[in-house]
Motif scaffolding. Structure first.
Motif, mmCIF file in Angstrom:
data_model
loop_
_atom_site.group_PDB
_atom_site.id
_atom_site.type_symbol
_atom_site.label_atom_id
_atom_site.label_comp_id
_atom_site.label_asym_id
_atom_site.label_seq_id
_atom_site.Cartn_x
_atom_site.Cartn_y
_atom_site.Cartn_z
ATOM 1 N N TRP A 113 30.220 61.546 -71.427
ATOM 2 C CA TRP A 113 29.636 62.370 -70.366
ATOM 3 C C TRP A 113 28.477 61.616 -69.714
ATOM 4 O O TRP A 113 27.613 61.094 -70.403
ATOM 5 N N SER A 114 28.497 61.512 -68.388
ATOM 6 C CA SER A 114 27.330 60.909 -67.734
ATOM 7 C C SER A 114 26.564 62.010 -67.000
ATOM 8 O O SER A 114 27.140 62.757 -66.203
ATOM 9 N N ASP A 115 25.299 62.085 -67.304
ATOM 10 C CA ASP A 115 24.467 63.166 -66.782
ATOM 11 C C ASP A 115 24.444 63.160 -65.267
ATOM 12 O O ASP A 115 24.276 62.129 -64.645
ATOM 13 N N GLN A 116 24.620 64.343 -64.700
ATOM 14 C CA GLN A 116 24.572 64.468 -63.250
ATOM 15 C C GLN A 116 23.206 64.969 -62.823
ATOM 16 O O GLN A 116 22.556 65.725 -63.552
ATOM 17 N N ARG A 117 22.821 64.529 -61.642
ATOM 18 C CA ARG A 117 21.507 64.922 -61.152
ATOM 19 C C ARG A 117 21.544 66.378 -60.694
ATOM 20 O O ARG A 117 22.545 66.840 -60.144
ATOM 21 N N VAL A 118 20.466 67.081 -60.936
ATOM 22 C CA VAL A 118 20.392 68.480 -60.525
ATOM 23 C C VAL A 118 20.310 68.531 -59.003
ATOM 24 O O VAL A 118 19.458 67.867 -58.423
ATOM 25 N N PRO A 119 21.210 69.276 -58.363
ATOM 26 C CA PRO A 119 21.098 69.397 -56.908
ATOM 27 C C PRO A 119 19.759 70.037 -56.555
ATOM 28 O O PRO A 119 19.220 70.812 -57.346
ATOM 29 N N GLY A 120 19.246 69.710 -55.381
ATOM 30 C CA GLY A 120 17.952 70.268 -55.001
ATOM 31 C C GLY A 120 18.010 71.774 -54.877
ATOM 32 O O GLY A 120 18.975 72.320 -54.380
ATOM 33 N N TRP A 121 17.014 72.435 -55.400
ATOM 34 C CA TRP A 121 16.897 73.874 -55.168
ATOM 35 C C TRP A 121 15.418 74.191 -55.058
ATOM 36 O O TRP A 121 14.589 73.499 -55.643
ATOM 37 N N PRO A 122 15.080 75.207 -54.284
ATOM 38 C CA PRO A 122 13.664 75.417 -53.944
ATOM 39 C C PRO A 122 12.866 76.028 -55.064
ATOM 40 O O PRO A 122 12.236 77.055 -54.915
ATOM 41 N N ARG A 123 12.909 75.375 -56.258
ATOM 42 C CA ARG A 123 12.234 75.991 -57.409
ATOM 43 C C ARG A 123 10.732 76.074 -57.205
ATOM 44 O O ARG A 123 10.104 77.056 -57.525
ATOM 45 N N ARG A 124 10.143 74.994 -56.639
ATOM 46 C CA ARG A 124 8.708 75.022 -56.462
ATOM 47 C C ARG A 124 8.294 76.131 -55.502
ATOM 48 O O ARG A 124 7.395 76.916 -55.770
ATOM 49 N N GLU A 125 9.057 76.196 -54.388
ATOM 50 C CA GLU A 125 8.754 77.241 -53.416
ATOM 51 C C GLU A 125 8.963 78.606 -54.049
ATOM 52 O O GLU A 125 8.213 79.537 -53.813
#
Ligand SMILES: [Zn+2]
Lengths: 213, 158
Positions: free
Chosen positions: A57-69
């Motif tokens: 398994w190769s780790d996939q990058r987390v798609p951007g989501w407005p967590r900070r906002e």
């Protein structure tokens, strides 16, 4: 050592054997059983196969989501000013309605708006009381968290995590205050129905003839 | 948020494997992170933060899969963007397909044991099941994976 594992005893330890989590003695006993049991051998082969798959398994990058906002980013206005702004706008609204209420004639529309404003004030008060209680409770939780972390053993990672947790709690508190403000604003805007009522009212009060055209 | 940065990727990939598709994974990830924040005060600090977080993740994930099953939604194994080369994505897709061929309960144990490398003691604590139950779920998972791979081989042969 003459002990031998049965298939059941071997099966109990086979997964840990595959994951290399057994003690030396247990490992030897499993090894000895495996040497003469093809059933357990094929079971082990499947476990290794699964391990191999998992390692591919190769780790996939987390798609951007407005967590900070969504959760953390403090708003551009300092909190104190925000409260002044929101209570300011609220006071302004009250003032407008009061000025309008002063004027004659007092028609039904005006009556209903002042009634609704009364509702608004009491429900906001209730809401505010709830929000304040919640904030206070959060503060207590944060303190408890701190106390517990101080009492816990002080491994480096845990200390980092704890510092981060405390920061998180602070962020949460900021968020909750913002939520409170947003909800208040929502209360105001829905109960007054888009301030169109006020404009309509202004028209009838100040330009009675024009308003009826 | 260092803490989040540290765990978000791990959690997201966990969700990818558990749900089998990127949309659901994102939903569950947000759900889990929210739960983690809400429950921060209940973290006793007497275990690892990762273990505690995965207990919440397991719970939220099981909840999500239950709801999905009730909706009767088809499980699409698909991988959205990501920056890994295609070959690696193929490997991921194969793993996701393999994991979708076993039950939710089995998948959870497989995930925690073989991808997160928790001990059976830890898994037992996280899922609230005995270590023996956890182990037998692994064996049952192996059996159903064997069955489904045999089925796909004969299917291809026809
Ligand atoms: Zn055997």
């Amino acid at each position: 050592m003459k002990t031998e594992y049965s298939c059941e005893q071997c099966g109990d330890r086979l997964i840990e054997f595959a994951c290399e989590e057994l003690s030396v003695l247990e490992r030897q006993l499993v090894d000895r059983h495996l040497a003469r049991c093809t059933g357990c051998q094929s079971q082990l082969t499947e476990l290794w196969e699964l391990q191999r798959s998992a390692s591919e398994w190769s780790d996939q990058r987390v798609p951007g989501w407005p967590r900070r906002e969504l959760f953390f980013e403090p708003s551009p206005w300092p909190l104190r000013i925000q409260w002044v702004l929101s209570s300011g706008s609220f006071a302004m609204l009250v003032l407008v309605v009061l000025i309008l209420a002063w004027q004659e004639p007092l028609d039904d529309q005006l009556q209903s708006i002042t009634t609704r404003l009364g509702d608004l004030e009491s429900s906001s008060e209730e809401y505010l009381a709830g929000a304040v209680a919640q904030l206070r409770q959060d503060q207590v939780s944060t303190n408890q968290l701190l106390a517990r972390s101080l009492m816990a053993q002080s491994r480096q990672e845990r200390r980092e995590d704890m510092a981060e947790l405390v920061r998180l709690m602070d962020g949460l508190q900021v968020q909750r205050q913002q939520d409170t403000e947003n909800n208040l604003q929502y209360l105001i805007s829905t109960q007054i129905e888009d301030r169109r009522d006020i404009e309509a009212l202004a028209r009838t009060v100040w330009y009675p003839q024009g308003g009826k055209q | 948020m260092q803490l989040i940065d540290r765990h978000e990727g791990r959690l997201y990939n966990y969700c990818l494997r558990m749900t089998g598709n990127a949309d659901d994974a994102m939903d569950v990830l947000q759900d889990v992170l929210l739960s983690v924040y809400r429950n921060l005060a209940t973290f006793r600090g007497d275990g690892s933060f990762g273990g505690w977080m995965f207990r919440i993740a397991s719970f939220r994930c099981a909840d999500h899969l239950r709801r999905r099953m009730r909706r009767g939604q088809e499980e699409d194994v698909e991988i959205a963007d990501g920056c890994a080369p295609t070959q690696q994505l193929d490997a991921n897709r194969e793993i996701q397909q393999m994991l979708q061929s076993i039950s939710d309960e089995q998948r959870q144990v497989i995930e925690l044991k073989f991808f997160q490398n928790f001990t059976f003691e830890e898994i037992s604590g996280q899922l609230g099941i005995s270590t023996n139950t956890a182990k037998s779920r692994v064996y049952r998972a192996l059996a159903s994976m064997r069955k489904s791979s045999e089925a796909s081989v004969t299917g291809e042969g026809q």
